[in-house]
Design a protein around this motif. Structure first.
Motif, PDB file in Angstrom:
ATOM      1  N   ASN A 170     -67.792  65.551  41.204  1.00  0.00           N
ATOM      2  CA  ASN A 170     -69.150  65.028  41.042  1.00  0.00           C
ATOM      3  C   ASN A 170     -69.282  63.609  41.584  1.00  0.00           C
ATOM      4  OD1 ASN A 170     -70.081  67.367  39.815  1.00  0.00           O
ATOM      5  ND2 ASN A 170     -69.536  66.668  37.758  1.00  0.00           N
ATOM      6  N   LYS A 171     -68.315  62.779  41.295  1.00  0.00           N
ATOM      7  CA  LYS A 171     -68.408  61.380  41.723  1.00  0.00           C
ATOM      8  C   LYS A 171     -67.897  61.187  43.133  1.00  0.00           C
ATOM      9  CE  LYS A 171     -68.177  57.836  39.098  1.00  0.00           C
ATOM     10  NZ  LYS A 171     -67.808  56.774  38.117  1.00  0.00           N
ATOM     11  N   ARG A 172     -66.816  61.862  43.498  1.00  0.00           N
ATOM     12  CA  ARG A 172     -66.156  61.601  44.769  1.00  0.00           C
ATOM     13  C   ARG A 172     -66.498  62.606  45.869  1.00  0.00           C
ATOM     14  NH1 ARG A 172     -61.428  58.343  45.430  1.00  0.00           N
ATOM     15  NH2 ARG A 172     -61.122  56.919  43.680  1.00  0.00           N
ATOM     16  N   GLY A 173     -67.051  63.747  45.498  1.00  0.00           N
ATOM     17  CA  GLY A 173     -67.360  64.758  46.504  1.00  0.00           C
ATOM     18  C   GLY A 173     -66.208  65.716  46.699  1.00  0.00           C
ATOM     19  N   GLN A 174     -66.495  66.820  47.355  1.00  0.00           N
ATOM     20  CA  GLN A 174     -65.481  67.861  47.533  1.00  0.00           C
ATOM     21  C   GLN A 174     -64.316  67.379  48.398  1.00  0.00           C
ATOM     22  OE1 GLN A 174     -66.831  71.417  49.568  1.00  0.00           O
ATOM     23  NE2 GLN A 174     -65.521  72.716  48.330  1.00  0.00           N
ATOM     24  N   PHE A 175     -64.617  66.533  49.379  1.00  0.00           N
ATOM     25  CA  PHE A 175     -63.583  66.040  50.280  1.00  0.00           C
ATOM     26  C   PHE A 175     -63.387  64.527  50.138  1.00  0.00           C
ATOM     27  CE2 PHE A 175     -65.448  69.813  52.280  1.00  0.00           C
ATOM     28  CZ  PHE A 175     -64.323  70.590  52.502  1.00  0.00           C
ATOM     29  N   ASN A 176     -63.781  63.981  48.995  1.00  0.00           N
ATOM     30  CA  ASN A 176     -63.709  62.535  48.751  1.00  0.00           C
ATOM     31  C   ASN A 176     -64.626  61.765  49.701  1.00  0.00           C
ATOM     32  OD1 ASN A 176     -62.611  60.541  47.040  1.00  0.00           O
ATOM     33  ND2 ASN A 176     -61.108  59.925  48.575  1.00  0.00           N
ATOM     34  N   GLU A 177     -65.656  62.438  50.205  1.00  0.00           N
ATOM     35  CA  GLU A 177     -66.529  61.816  51.196  1.00  0.00           C
ATOM     36  C   GLU A 177     -67.466  60.773  50.586  1.00  0.00           C
ATOM     37  OE1 GLU A 177     -68.794  65.307  49.524  1.00  0.00           O
ATOM     38  OE2 GLU A 177     -66.732  64.958  50.240  1.00  0.00           O
ATOM     39  N   LYS A 178     -67.598  60.743  49.278  1.00  0.00           N
ATOM     40  CA  LYS A 178     -68.460  59.751  48.637  1.00  0.00           C
ATOM     41  C   LYS A 178     -67.752  58.423  48.413  1.00  0.00           C
ATOM     42  CE  LYS A 178     -71.278  63.188  46.175  1.00  0.00           C
ATOM     43  NZ  LYS A 178     -71.742  63.649  44.830  1.00  0.00           N
ATOM     44  N   ALA A 179     -66.447  58.403  48.623  1.00  0.00           N
ATOM     45  CA  ALA A 179     -65.688  57.170  48.442  1.00  0.00           C
ATOM     46  C   ALA A 179     -65.879  56.251  49.644  1.00  0.00           C
ATOM     47  CB  ALA A 179     -64.206  57.479  48.250  1.00  0.00           C
ATOM     48  N   LEU A 180     -65.721  54.962  49.440  1.00  0.00           N
ATOM     49  CA  LEU A 180     -65.837  54.004  50.540  1.00  0.00           C
ATOM     50  C   LEU A 180     -64.746  54.270  51.564  1.00  0.00           C
ATOM     51  CD1 LEU A 180     -67.197  51.462  51.711  1.00  0.00           C
ATOM     52  CD2 LEU A 180     -65.576  50.094  50.368  1.00  0.00           C
ATOM     53  N   PHE A 181     -63.520  54.488  51.085  1.00  0.00           N
ATOM     54  CA  PHE A 181     -62.393  54.854  51.947  1.00  0.00           C
ATOM     55  C   PHE A 181     -61.952  56.257  51.532  1.00  0.00           C
ATOM     56  CE2 PHE A 181     -62.300  50.216  51.766  1.00  0.00           C
ATOM     57  CZ  PHE A 181     -62.294  49.902  53.117  1.00  0.00           C
ATOM     58  N   SER A 182     -62.286  57.243  52.342  1.00  0.00           N
ATOM     59  CA  SER A 182     -62.067  58.632  51.944  1.00  0.00           C
ATOM     60  C   SER A 182     -60.586  58.991  51.831  1.00  0.00           C
ATOM     61  CB  SER A 182     -62.751  59.582  52.926  1.00  0.00           C
ATOM     62  OG  SER A 182     -62.242  59.409  54.237  1.00  0.00           O
ATOM     63  N   GLU A 183     -59.733  58.337  52.615  1.00  0.00           N
ATOM     64  CA  GLU A 183     -58.299  58.637  52.546  1.00  0.00           C
ATOM     65  C   GLU A 183     -57.628  57.623  51.621  1.00  0.00           C
ATOM     66  OE1 GLU A 183     -54.284  59.103  55.313  1.00  0.00           O
ATOM     67  OE2 GLU A 183     -56.187  58.532  56.228  1.00  0.00           O
ATOM     68  N   ASP A 184     -57.508  58.001  50.351  1.00  0.00           N
ATOM     69  CA  ASP A 184     -56.841  57.140  49.389  1.00  0.00           C
ATOM     70  C   ASP A 184     -55.861  57.963  48.564  1.00  0.00           C
ATOM     71  OD1 ASP A 184     -58.502  58.614  47.748  1.00  0.00           O
ATOM     72  OD2 ASP A 184     -59.381  56.895  46.696  1.00  0.00           O
ATOM     73  N   PHE A 185     -55.312  57.378  47.519  1.00  0.00           N
ATOM     74  CA  PHE A 185     -54.311  58.071  46.710  1.00  0.00           C
ATOM     75  C   PHE A 185     -54.899  59.327  46.081  1.00  0.00           C
ATOM     76  CE2 PHE A 185     -51.600  58.782  43.003  1.00  0.00           C
ATOM     77  CZ  PHE A 185     -50.336  58.625  43.553  1.00  0.00           C
ATOM     78  N   TYR A 186     -56.123  59.247  45.623  1.00  0.00           N
ATOM     79  CA  TYR A 186     -56.782  60.419  45.032  1.00  0.00           C
ATOM     80  C   TYR A 186     -56.944  61.529  46.059  1.00  0.00           C
ATOM     81  CZ  TYR A 186     -60.705  63.264  43.341  1.00  0.00           C
ATOM     82  OH  TYR A 186     -61.522  64.310  42.997  1.00  0.00           O
ATOM     83  N   PHE A 187     -57.323  61.171  47.273  1.00  0.00           N
ATOM     84  CA  PHE A 187     -57.528  62.159  48.327  1.00  0.00           C
ATOM     85  C   PHE A 187     -56.243  62.946  48.581  1.00  0.00           C
ATOM     86  CE2 PHE A 187     -57.277  63.211  52.901  1.00  0.00           C
ATOM     87  CZ  PHE A 187     -58.421  63.969  53.052  1.00  0.00           C
ATOM     88  N   LYS A 188     -55.116  62.272  48.530  1.00  0.00           N
ATOM     89  CA  LYS A 188     -53.850  62.928  48.849  1.00  0.00           C
ATOM     90  C   LYS A 188     -53.251  63.672  47.659  1.00  0.00           C
ATOM     91  CE  LYS A 188     -49.503  62.082  51.273  1.00  0.00           C
ATOM     92  NZ  LYS A 188     -48.671  61.063  51.967  1.00  0.00           N
ATOM     93  N   TYR A 189     -53.412  63.101  46.446  1.00  0.00           N
ATOM     94  CA  TYR A 189     -52.723  63.662  45.294  1.00  0.00           C
ATOM     95  C   TYR A 189     -53.632  64.213  44.205  1.00  0.00           C
ATOM     96  CZ  TYR A 189     -48.696  61.270  47.318  1.00  0.00           C
ATOM     97  OH  TYR A 189     -47.712  60.846  48.165  1.00  0.00           O
ATOM     98  N   GLY A 190     -54.937  63.930  44.272  1.00  0.00           N
ATOM     99  CA  GLY A 190     -55.835  64.426  43.242  1.00  0.00           C
ATOM    100  C   GLY A 190     -55.697  63.700  41.917  1.00  0.00           C
ATOM    101  N   LEU A 191     -55.141  62.487  41.929  1.00  0.00           N
ATOM    102  CA  LEU A 191     -54.931  61.703  40.719  1.00  0.00           C
ATOM    103  C   LEU A 191     -55.655  60.373  40.824  1.00  0.00           C
ATOM    104  CD1 LEU A 191     -51.087  62.282  40.247  1.00  0.00           C
ATOM    105  CD2 LEU A 191     -52.936  63.408  38.993  1.00  0.00           C
ATOM    106  N   ARG A 192     -56.147  59.878  39.685  1.00  0.00           N
ATOM    107  CA  ARG A 192     -56.849  58.592  39.632  1.00  0.00           C
ATOM    108  C   ARG A 192     -56.177  57.694  38.599  1.00  0.00           C
ATOM    109  NH1 ARG A 192     -61.768  59.300  37.491  1.00  0.00           N
ATOM    110  NH2 ARG A 192     -61.431  61.471  36.902  1.00  0.00           N
ATOM    111  N   PRO A 193     -55.033  57.119  38.942  1.00  0.00           N
ATOM    112  CA  PRO A 193     -54.325  56.267  37.985  1.00  0.00           C
ATOM    113  C   PRO A 193     -55.103  54.995  37.664  1.00  0.00           C
ATOM    114  CG  PRO A 193     -53.346  56.080  40.171  1.00  0.00           C
ATOM    115  CD  PRO A 193     -54.331  57.216  40.233  1.00  0.00           C
ATOM    116  N   THR A 194     -54.892  54.482  36.468  1.00  0.00           N
ATOM    117  CA  THR A 194     -55.504  53.220  36.062  1.00  0.00           C
ATOM    118  C   THR A 194     -54.796  52.072  36.787  1.00  0.00           C
ATOM    119  OG1 THR A 194     -53.958  52.874  34.236  1.00  0.00           O
ATOM    120  CG2 THR A 194     -55.948  54.177  33.775  1.00  0.00           C
ATOM    121  N   PRO A 195     -55.382  50.871  36.788  1.00  0.00           N
ATOM    122  CA  PRO A 195     -54.715  49.736  37.441  1.00  0.00           C
ATOM    123  C   PRO A 195     -53.312  49.480  36.905  1.00  0.00           C
ATOM    124  CG  PRO A 195     -57.006  49.207  37.026  1.00  0.00           C
ATOM    125  CD  PRO A 195     -56.753  50.517  36.350  1.00  0.00           C
TER     126      PRO A 195
END
Length: 280
Positions: A78-103
């Motif tokens: 919902n927030k990031r899109g099916q291909f992470n296309e809603k993110a400012l930088f679509s190729e990030d850690f979430y894009f590769k691993y499907g995880l959103r770790p905290t800082p």
């Protein structure tokens, strides 16, 4: 407050070829290719490295991503899109691993100091990147901790909207023959500078792809950017409490990013960036 379990980041993750062709949820069902010259993969569980077969690794990783999703740290279409296309930088850690770790989880990951050495980047590359982007980074930090924070505190919602303008592409010209594009605000533009600077200090031109350290930095920038979206929505609703919560969340991601890029900034590169140390 709901407590969530920390994500244990993998030290070695099978890489899927042609990643961009797969929706994020499909990663859970796609078999990873065999590692070159090996029939097993390294998998970390409870701090111990295990050697798993391809099927075992796929099953373990599926459980990890599912657990992260249930904890609010995994797949977020919902927030990031099916291909992470809603993110400012679509190729990030979430894009590769499907995880959103905290800082804090990012800083404890096995890819960053002191757990590991950073990817090599020549001093000349780091210096040139610092010379090019440091002013925009400093400006972004000042705006986030100063003008944006003050606007939220004073409930100056119109000012918040201006500070967080994302910009838009033009659609032809107006009646005066002027372009109709709306530029992004200086603060939003600074987020892009954050990512461009990370490219110069967290990898070299000889790397075949983005390093994991750089992917983690982009993840933090993206989460900061999404926090700005949440602040903008709260401003539209006149919801000060939500705006403050989102600002604090964004601050943590921003400081996480600064901690990462400060690692490769030596005295020969420039002065390290100061963390945002004010609250709201």
């Amino acid at each position: 407050m709901m407590l969530t379990a920390p994500i244990e980041l993998p030290t070695c993750w099978p890489v899927l070829s042609r990643r961009a062709l797969l929706p994020l949820p499909m990663l859970l069902f796609a078999a990873p290719p065999a590692a070159p010259g090996a029939d097993t993969f390294e998998y970390v569980e409870d701090g111990k490295v295990k050697q798993l077969t391809e099927l075992e690794a796929r099953g373990a990783l599926t459980k990890k991503v599912n657990a992260a999703t249930e904890a609010g740290k995994g797949i977020d279409v919902n927030k990031r899109g099916q291909f992470n296309e809603k993110a400012l930088f679509s190729e990030d850690f979430y894009f590769k691993y499907g995880l959103r770790p905290t800082p804090s989880e990012v800083m404890q990951s096995p890819f960053l100091p002191p757990q590991a050495e950073l990817p090599f980047a020549p001093i000349s590359r780091r210096y040139n990147g610092y010379s090019k982007f440091s002013q925009r980074i400093q400006s972004g930090l000042a705006l986030y901790s100063g003008s944006l924070r003050s606007a939220i505190e004073n409930e100056a919602w119109a000012d918040v909207s201006v500070l967080l303008e994302k910009g838009s592409k033009g659609k032809g010209s107006n009646s005066k023959g002027e372009g109709t594009a709306v530029p992004a605000s200086e603060l939003r533009s600074a987020c892009r500078a954050f990512g461009l600077f990370a490219n110069t200090v967290l990898q070299s031109e000889n790397d075949n792809g983005s390093t994991t350290a750089n992917l983690l930095a982009r993840h933090l920038i993206n989460e900061l950017y999404f926090s700005m979206d949440d602040i903008a929505l709260a401003a539209q609703a006149g919801d000060k409490a939500s705006a403050q919560t989102s600002w604090t969340r964004g601050k943590e991601y921003l400081n996480g990013y600064i901690r990462i890029v400060n690692f490769p900034i030596s005295s020969k590169v420039g002065d390290k960036f100061a963390l945002v140390d004010v609250g709201i």
